[in-house]
Design a protein around this motif. Structure first.
Motif, short mmCIF file in Angstrom:
data_model
loop_
_atom_site.label_atom_id
_atom_site.label_comp_id
_atom_site.label_asym_id
_atom_site.label_seq_id
_atom_site.Cartn_x
_atom_site.Cartn_y
_atom_site.Cartn_z
N VAL A 214 27.02 64.94 78.02
CA VAL A 214 27.64 64.99 79.16
C VAL A 214 29.17 64.09 78.83
CG1 VAL A 214 28.02 63.41 81.49
CG2 VAL A 214 25.83 64.74 80.89
N GLN A 215 30.23 64.50 79.18
CA GLN A 215 31.46 63.81 79.00
C GLN A 215 31.87 62.94 79.94
OE1 GLN A 215 33.54 65.61 76.08
NE2 GLN A 215 31.34 65.78 75.77
N GLU A 216 32.37 61.83 79.38
CA GLU A 216 32.87 60.81 80.34
C GLU A 216 33.65 61.19 81.69
OE1 GLU A 216 32.02 57.71 80.25
OE2 GLU A 216 30.50 58.29 78.78
N ALA A 217 34.50 62.29 81.38
CA ALA A 217 35.38 62.65 82.49
C ALA A 217 34.59 63.43 83.72
CB ALA A 217 36.41 63.71 82.06
N ASP A 218 33.23 63.98 83.41
CA ASP A 218 32.57 64.69 84.42
C ASP A 218 31.67 63.48 85.01
OD1 ASP A 218 33.12 67.12 83.29
OD2 ASP A 218 31.63 67.17 81.95
N ARG A 219 31.75 62.20 84.83
CA ARG A 219 31.02 61.34 85.36
C ARG A 219 31.81 61.01 86.79
NH1 ARG A 219 26.81 58.71 82.48
NH2 ARG A 219 26.84 59.43 80.25
N ASP A 220 33.19 61.22 86.56
CA ASP A 220 34.06 60.76 87.73
C ASP A 220 33.66 61.24 89.17
OD1 ASP A 220 35.41 59.37 86.00
OD2 ASP A 220 37.15 60.63 85.94
N GLY A 221 33.53 60.61 90.16
CA GLY A 221 33.06 60.92 91.53
C GLY A 221 31.64 61.45 91.64
N ARG A 222 30.71 61.01 90.78
CA ARG A 222 29.39 61.50 90.76
C ARG A 222 28.40 60.26 91.23
NH1 ARG A 222 27.51 66.36 89.22
NH2 ARG A 222 29.00 67.91 88.35
N LEU A 223 27.53 60.33 91.98
CA LEU A 223 26.59 59.43 92.26
C LEU A 223 25.74 59.18 91.30
CD1 LEU A 223 25.76 57.70 94.78
CD2 LEU A 223 24.11 59.49 95.48
N ASP A 224 25.54 57.84 90.86
CA ASP A 224 24.90 57.67 89.45
C ASP A 224 23.44 57.49 89.81
OD1 ASP A 224 23.75 56.63 87.09
OD2 ASP A 224 25.50 55.73 86.48
N LEU A 225 22.59 58.14 89.48
CA LEU A 225 21.15 58.07 89.97
C LEU A 225 20.24 58.02 88.65
CD1 LEU A 225 20.74 60.78 92.70
CD2 LEU A 225 21.15 58.34 92.96
N THR A 226 20.96 57.34 87.76
CA THR A 226 20.07 57.14 86.31
C THR A 226 19.11 56.28 86.39
OG1 THR A 226 21.93 55.98 85.50
CG2 THR A 226 21.93 58.28 84.80
N VAL A 227 19.10 55.33 87.44
CA VAL A 227 18.15 54.28 87.59
C VAL A 227 16.81 54.62 88.39
CG1 VAL A 227 19.85 52.31 87.20
CG2 VAL A 227 19.29 53.14 89.55
N LEU A 228 17.14 55.84 88.95
CA LEU A 228 15.98 56.37 89.72
C LEU A 228 14.90 56.84 88.81
CD1 LEU A 228 15.93 56.57 92.86
CD2 LEU A 228 16.54 59.00 92.80
N ARG A 229 13.76 56.42 89.28
CA ARG A 229 12.66 57.32 88.30
C ARG A 229 12.49 58.47 88.69
NH1 ARG A 229 7.23 53.38 88.07
NH2 ARG A 229 8.55 52.64 86.64
#
Length: 682
Positions: A214-229
């Motif tokens: 995943v590119q850093e630019a692709d993270r923009d505007g996205r809901l970060d759910l990486t902490v979700l099990r």
């Protein structure tokens, strides 16, 4: 030897024995335009698609007409399977008989090439077509044989479609290899159904340029759910993991997340990758291989929700109350990181077997798995109450050895884990479809029309003859009424057979741009959102969803663009889906016949799954089905009772009927013709 004499010879698949083919004298019908115009004025001309039969005759399907036109073997002309033809109707048929006709003109050829087995005769040969609907062998002259050997699987271009006294003639264009070489049989199916199996170099190059993380630019505007099990639950051998799930419960509310790989981020509309994906329409799952919709670098790499890797997703986040109703939902661009890659079997062992070793290994996930089981049962019950039809047929699991030979066939049953994923995916598909239908956005839906009333009446008559008391309240049958019939037949010996007859009454689901509902699921709104790695409609609607989330639908002419292309996308996707289904069934039939060929003379218990005028079909526990031809029922003269689907003996009064348990002996199994033959063991 002249070509005309040569073509009277016929070699049968897999056997070194020659016999004279029975010549069928064709009617010579070469009408003039004036005659055709006169017939058209009299209403005697029809146009349609020719459907061949291995015995030489055929049928013509005419769009908008319920009944096909029967074409006798001597009236097919040079028509081949799927050709678009013009037919002259015969005299008015007697009551109960089918309308007959004669093919007078080929309007459009469907087949420029065929796939089959080459069988040599001195310096010439024939190709026996793999597709059983092609009744004519194709003649290959010495100069057009390219030196292929007897028994090779080949692809040939048709250079002459023949006439009343000559078979078609072809030119070999590709040698697929010996019929005995591993994988050649399945490769022949791929070629026969014209399934693209090699990616063009331009597509490969474009795939190679896609990043593997995943590119850093692709993270923009996205809901970060990486902490979700989050977990994926798939088959043990799955490599393209396109859906993950998460679930918690607070204050009586389930918080269900269905997270789907955001393939649209990497496959841009109109790109070489996109055009190839549309051309393929779907991944095709055959006995020994998968023919993917997308190159492996994407499907097994950046687009696959692999454990421990950050991945871009589109998530359908649903809050569900304890009655199974969605009280709030959000469709969002997200980023997730899967905590565990689980298999269906592992989850089943935890939830059903109480497997202590597996439970200890995934101790921290146990509360979520049991919560998933709880919510799945709730959603399934809610669907059942509204009338959703659940056809629970055992699928086939074919085990191959290293040489690609079938060494076992087993029923592949659904379990609690497969139910969980199915229920969660259905809920996400409905939720997404409802939002986009109500918003009147351009979209692709998965629709399933109501069955034809005439077919339903025939089914109900059959069921009543089988002793099943059924009633229908309105003009058209409802999903709830179908569901009630399935419940009435549950547990009786011929349940599976009657279920299949009910299923055949249903229409085929398809992709459309109209949100007209899904009869089988009793759903007002439905789409395919959850598998963009392997289905093009899912990928297409992901683009629409992302454009809508980012406000692009109203700008840049996006709405008009989608309205222009979606009709053809839906039609192409439906065509590719049917092609894939037919190839998959063909692959399965081939390997089942191959497996049974290793068990000739052995006896098995089975259940009568079909009754016809020419014999009985018997299904074994392992899902293999074979024919007991009526000629092998030598203890009596048997007649076919069409209303009750029975064969009855005139002297013994013995009756064979649907669902009856019988013991059979395997007398023949031919992988080339995909057939298995049984005899009844008394």
């Amino acid at each position: 030897m002249s070509r005309k004499k040569v073509q009277e010879k016929k070699k049968f698949s897999g056997k070194k024995k020659f016999v004279k083919a029975k010549a069928v004298k064709q009617k010579t019908v070469k009408p003039k335009k004036r005659e055709i115009r006169e017939w058209e004025k009299q209403g005697l001309i029809r146009e349609g698609t020719f459907i061949g039969n291995q015995k030489g005759f055929g049928f013509v399907e005419v769009e908008g007409e319920e009944e096909d036109i029967f074409i006798p073997a001597n009236a097919t002309g040079t028509a081949m399977h799927q050709d678009h033809v013009q037919v002259l109707l015969g005299k008015e048929p007697k009551k109960g008989k089918r309308q007959e006709g004669t093919v007078i003109r080929i309007l459009e050829r469907a087949n420029q090439e065929i796939v089959g087995t080459f069988q040599r005769e001195r310096d010439y040969g024939f190709i026996l077509c793999d597709n059983q609907k092609f009744s004519k062998d194709v003649y290959i002259s010495a100069k057009n044989s390219k030196g292929v050997r007897d028994g090779d699987k080949v692809v040939a271009e048709i250079i002459d479609y023949g006439d009343a006294s000559h078979k078609p003639e072809g030119r070999i264009t590709e040698n697929l290899g010996s019929i005995n070489a591993p994988g050649t049989d399945i490769l022949a199916i791929v070629k026969s159904y014209k399934i693209p199996s090699e990616f063009p170099i331009k597509v490969i190059n474009q795939a190679m340029r896609v990043p593997d993380h995943v590119q850093e630019a692709d993270r923009d505007g996205r809901l970060d759910l990486t902490v979700l099990r989050t977990v994926t639950i798939d088959g043990e051998d799955a490599k393209d993991l396109d859906d993950a799930v998460s679930l918690t419960k607070e204050n009586g509310i389930y918080h269900l997340g269905v997270h789907i790989a955001d393939v649209s981020n990497y496959v841009q509309g109109g790109s070489a990758l996109d055009k190839e994906a549309l051309k393929r329409g779907t991944s095709v799952y055959l006995a020994d291989r998968v023919v993917p919709m997308l190159p492996e670098r994407l499907s097994n790499g950046i687009c696959s929700l692999n454990q421990g890797e950050d991945r871009l997703t589109l998530s359908c986040l649903m809050d569900i109350d304890e009655s199974g109703c969605i009280i709030h939902h959000q469709i969002a661009e997200t980023i997730i990181r899967v905590d565990r890659r689980m298999s269906y079997n592992q989850v089943r062992m935890i939830l059903e077997d109480g497997d202590t070793k597996t439970s200890r290994e995934y101790q921290e996930f146990l509360p979520m798995f049991f919560l998933m089981k709880e919510l799945s049962a709730l959603l399934r019950s809610k669907r059942h109450n509204r009338g959703s039809i659940d056809f629970d047929f055992p699928e086939s699991k074919i085990i191959l050895n290293g040489a690609g030979r079938a060494i076992d066939v087993q029923p592949y049953e659904h379990n609690v884990a497969t139910d969980i994923i199915e229920d969660f995916m259905l809920m996400a598909n409905e939720t997404v479809a409802k939002e986009y239908c109500k918003g009147e956005y351009p979209f692709v839906y998965r629709t399933h029309e109501n069955p034809d009333p005439e077919r339903v009446e025939s089914l109900l008559t059959l069921l009543r003859h089988q002793g099943i008391q059924v009633q229908k309240a309105g003009e058209e049958i409802s999903p709830k009424e179908i569901q009630e019939i399935l419940e009435k037949i549950q547990g009786i010996p011929n349940e599976a057979m009657l279920s299949r007859l009910i299923l055949r009454t249903m229409k085929q689901a398809k992709y459309t741009t109209e949100c007209s509902g899904h009869f089988g699921l009793a759903a007002k709104y439905y789409c395919h959102f959850t598998s963009p790695i392997r289905r093009y409609p899912d990928l297409q609607i992901h683009r629409i969803i992302r454009d809508n989330i980012r406000g692009r639908l109203q700008r840049e002419g996006k709405t008009e663009h989608y309205r222009e292309i979606l009709e053809s996308v839906a039609e192409q996707s439906s065509i590719c889906e049917r092609r894939a289904q037919e190839a998959e069934r063909e692959s399965e039939r081939l390997k089942k016949a191959e497996y049974m060929s290793y068990h000739l003379g052995e006896e098995f218990d089975g259940i009568i799954s079909g009754v016809t005028a020419y014999g009985l079909y018997v299904e074994l526990h392992n899902t293999v089905e074979g024919l007991v031809h009526i000629s092998t029922l030598s203890d009596d003269y048997y007649t076919f009772d069409e209303e009750n689907y029975e064969l009855s003996g005139e002297l013994t009064k013995k009756i064979y009927h649907l669902g009856q348990k019988v013991r059979v002996r395997v007398t023949d199994a031919d992988a080339l013709s995909r057939t298995v033959d049984f005899t009844i063991v008394e």
